[in-house]
Design a protein around this motif. Structure first.
Motif, PDB file in Angstrom:
ATOM      1  N   SER A  14       0.832  -1.208   0.000  1.00  0.00           N
ATOM      2  CA  SER A  14       0.000   0.000   0.000  1.00  0.00           C
ATOM      3  C   SER A  14       0.865   1.256   0.000  1.00  0.00           C
ATOM      4  O   SER A  14       2.066   1.213   0.256  1.00  0.00           O
ATOM      5  N   CYS A  15       0.248   2.389  -0.293  1.00  0.00           N
ATOM      6  CA  CYS A  15       0.929   3.674  -0.384  1.00  0.00           C
ATOM      7  C   CYS A  15       1.438   4.094   0.996  1.00  0.00           C
ATOM      8  O   CYS A  15       0.683   4.116   1.978  1.00  0.00           O
ATOM      9  N   HIS A  18      -0.249   7.306   2.374  1.00  0.00           N
ATOM     10  CA  HIS A  18      -1.584   7.033   2.905  1.00  0.00           C
ATOM     11  C   HIS A  18      -1.493   6.354   4.267  1.00  0.00           C
ATOM     12  O   HIS A  18      -2.264   6.669   5.187  1.00  0.00           O
ATOM     13  N   ASN A  19      -0.546   5.427   4.427  1.00  0.00           N
ATOM     14  CA  ASN A  19      -0.371   4.757   5.725  1.00  0.00           C
ATOM     15  C   ASN A  19       0.040   5.748   6.805  1.00  0.00           C
ATOM     16  O   ASN A  19      -0.424   5.677   7.944  1.00  0.00           O
ATOM     17  N   PRO A 329       6.977   2.134  -6.917  1.00  0.00           N
ATOM     18  CA  PRO A 329       6.857   3.414  -6.204  1.00  0.00           C
ATOM     19  C   PRO A 329       6.506   3.209  -4.734  1.00  0.00           C
ATOM     20  O   PRO A 329       5.799   2.269  -4.382  1.00  0.00           O
ATOM     21  N   THR A 331       4.914   5.481  -2.987  1.00  0.00           N
ATOM     22  CA  THR A 331       3.657   6.174  -2.735  1.00  0.00           C
ATOM     23  C   THR A 331       2.901   6.330  -4.043  1.00  0.00           C
ATOM     24  O   THR A 331       3.498   6.371  -5.121  1.00  0.00           O
ATOM     25  N   SER A 332       1.589   6.422  -3.957  1.00  0.00           N
ATOM     26  CA  SER A 332       0.742   6.598  -5.138  1.00  0.00           C
ATOM     27  C   SER A 332       0.440   8.065  -5.416  1.00  0.00           C
ATOM     28  O   SER A 332      -0.402   8.367  -6.261  1.00  0.00           O
ATOM     29  N   VAL A 333       1.125   8.986  -4.715  1.00  0.00           N
ATOM     30  CA  VAL A 333       0.864  10.414  -4.902  1.00  0.00           C
ATOM     31  C   VAL A 333       1.109  10.852  -6.348  1.00  0.00           C
ATOM     32  O   VAL A 333       0.282  11.557  -6.932  1.00  0.00           O
ATOM     33  N   SER A 335       0.868   9.182  -9.174  1.00  0.00           N
ATOM     34  CA  SER A 335      -0.207   8.698 -10.048  1.00  0.00           C
ATOM     35  C   SER A 335      -1.524   9.398  -9.751  1.00  0.00           C
ATOM     36  O   SER A 335      -2.300   9.703 -10.664  1.00  0.00           O
ATOM     37  N   GLN A 336      -1.769   9.701  -8.474  1.00  0.00           N
ATOM     38  CA  GLN A 336      -2.991  10.434  -8.144  1.00  0.00           C
ATOM     39  C   GLN A 336      -2.929  11.853  -8.687  1.00  0.00           C
ATOM     40  O   GLN A 336      -3.960  12.429  -9.050  1.00  0.00           O
TER      41      GLN A 336
END
Length: 369
Positions: A14-15, A18-19, A329, A331-333, A335-336
């Protein structure tokens, strides 16, 4: 998404941003902290809904030589917005209290001294984490290899100190336990250790058990070499026929009769002869690991992918491991951010843009300096 990954030969990760945000949210849900944040939010709402309070706030800011800044309201979907609201209130506390004290009907908005004390402790704890979150969100290429040193840094921030009060210790414990629980899986830790080890900036400096990490890396390199050396008809079952068709064959390659092409073929044949000799695959990987560890680490601001691009021929087996793990990656930042960019382009008055045009505009917006 977790359920879907259970049937695939890979690990769900998971990102990290976010965690970290979820761990901070748990701190904000503590009874004493939640009460103080609610009081701060109530005060900010009271100023945002009254032009008279805004006007008096600006006057008091000038009288008290405080920067003329507006109060910030937090947003649930925006990371760090609660911290920014608390930080701005503490900065403008004297001016806000002066405005409320002059109006008897606004006394109910005045926060208690205990709430202000709690907000100060929360702000002191979250300030370094907020700075890190801003840096994480601003990066466009945050590789999984950076996660290990970052986790060690955050763990150091969350260590309990003798001078900490009871509430600060409780907040640190809540965040520390939440992050440890989210990264307690052996498969996830193995993935992070290999990614950190294969990064020439860190190598094995952040591994708790360096020998075990080296062993995992060697096993991964052997497995990748065995998979990639198979002919197309022997590829794993989860690779589709369309993907197998993309594997280049000798017949489809363009013929080149230059001397450099001939020398390349001779060199490749010589390397294949050496590989097919008496040296086992595992020993070749171990030799590459020793050569990799003997080279000096690069600076932290150097791109590890650029380093591997130069040394891929020198370390071909480890290069495959680097190609697999350094592309993950943390983090998914980023891509978001692409989705947010597309949302700003495809607004209601431009709703007739075709998908190809939207893709082109998004690409230009994110890649042109």
């Amino acid at each position: 998404m977790k359920k879907a990954f259970q049937g695939l030969p890979c690990v769900w990760l998971s990102c990290f941003g976010h965690n970290l945000n979820l761990a901070i949210v748990k701190v904000l849900k503590l009874q004493r902290v939640e009460s103080a944040v609610r009081a701060c939010r109530h005060l900010v709402q009271g100023f945002s809904r009254s032009w008279r309070r805004k006007r008096e706030l600006k006057k008091n800011q000038g009288l008290l030589n405080i920067p003329e800044k507006s109060l910030i309201h937090d947003v649930v979907t925006r990371w760090g917005s609660t911290f920014k609201m608390i930080e701005r209130f503490l900065e403008q506390q004297q001016a806000c209290c002066a405005v409320l004290a002059a109006d008897r009907s606004s006394w109910h908005l005045m926060p208690k001294d205990s709430d202000v004390c709690t907000l100060e402790m929360v702000c002191q704890l979250l300030r370094p984490l907020n700075d890190f979150t801003d840096l994480l969100a601003s990066e466009t290429k945050t590789s999984l290899s950076s996660l290990k040193p970052v986790m060690e840094h955050i763990t150091g921030i969350l260590e309990e100190k003798e001078e900490d009060d009871a509430l600060t210790k409780q907040m640190k414990k809540v965040m520390r336990d939440d992050l440890q629980q989210r990264y307690s899986s052996e498969d996830v830790n193995k993935l992070i250790d290999i990614a950190c080890f294969i990064d020439p900036r860190f190598k094995g400096n952040f591994s708790q058990n360096k020998d075990e990490t080296v062993m995992f890396t060697v096993e991964e390199a052997v497995k990748l070499e065995e998979i990639t050396s198979r002919p197309p008809q022997e590829l794993p079952a989860f690779i589709t026929a369309e993907e197998q068709a993309l594997v280049p064959s000798a017949a489809t390659k363009k013929k080149d009769k230059s001397l450099s092409c001939l020398l390349k073929k001779i060199t490749s044949a010589k390397q294949e002869t050496v590989k097919e000799g008496d040296v086992p695959l595992k020993e070749r990987v171990i030799a590459e690991v020793k050569l990799y560890m003997s080279q000096p680490p690069i600076s932290s601001d150097t791109d590890p992918l650029a380093w591997w691009k130069i040394h891929a021929q020198e370390l071909p087996l480890l290069g495959k491991v680097a190609r697999k793990f350094l592309c993950i990656p943390a983090t998914s930042v980023p891509s978001q951010r692409v989705f947010s960019c597309s949302g700003h382009i495809l607004v209601p008055h431009r709703s007739k843009l075709n998908p190809g045009k939207v893709n082109m505009l998004t690409f230009l917006h994110l890649n042109l300096d």
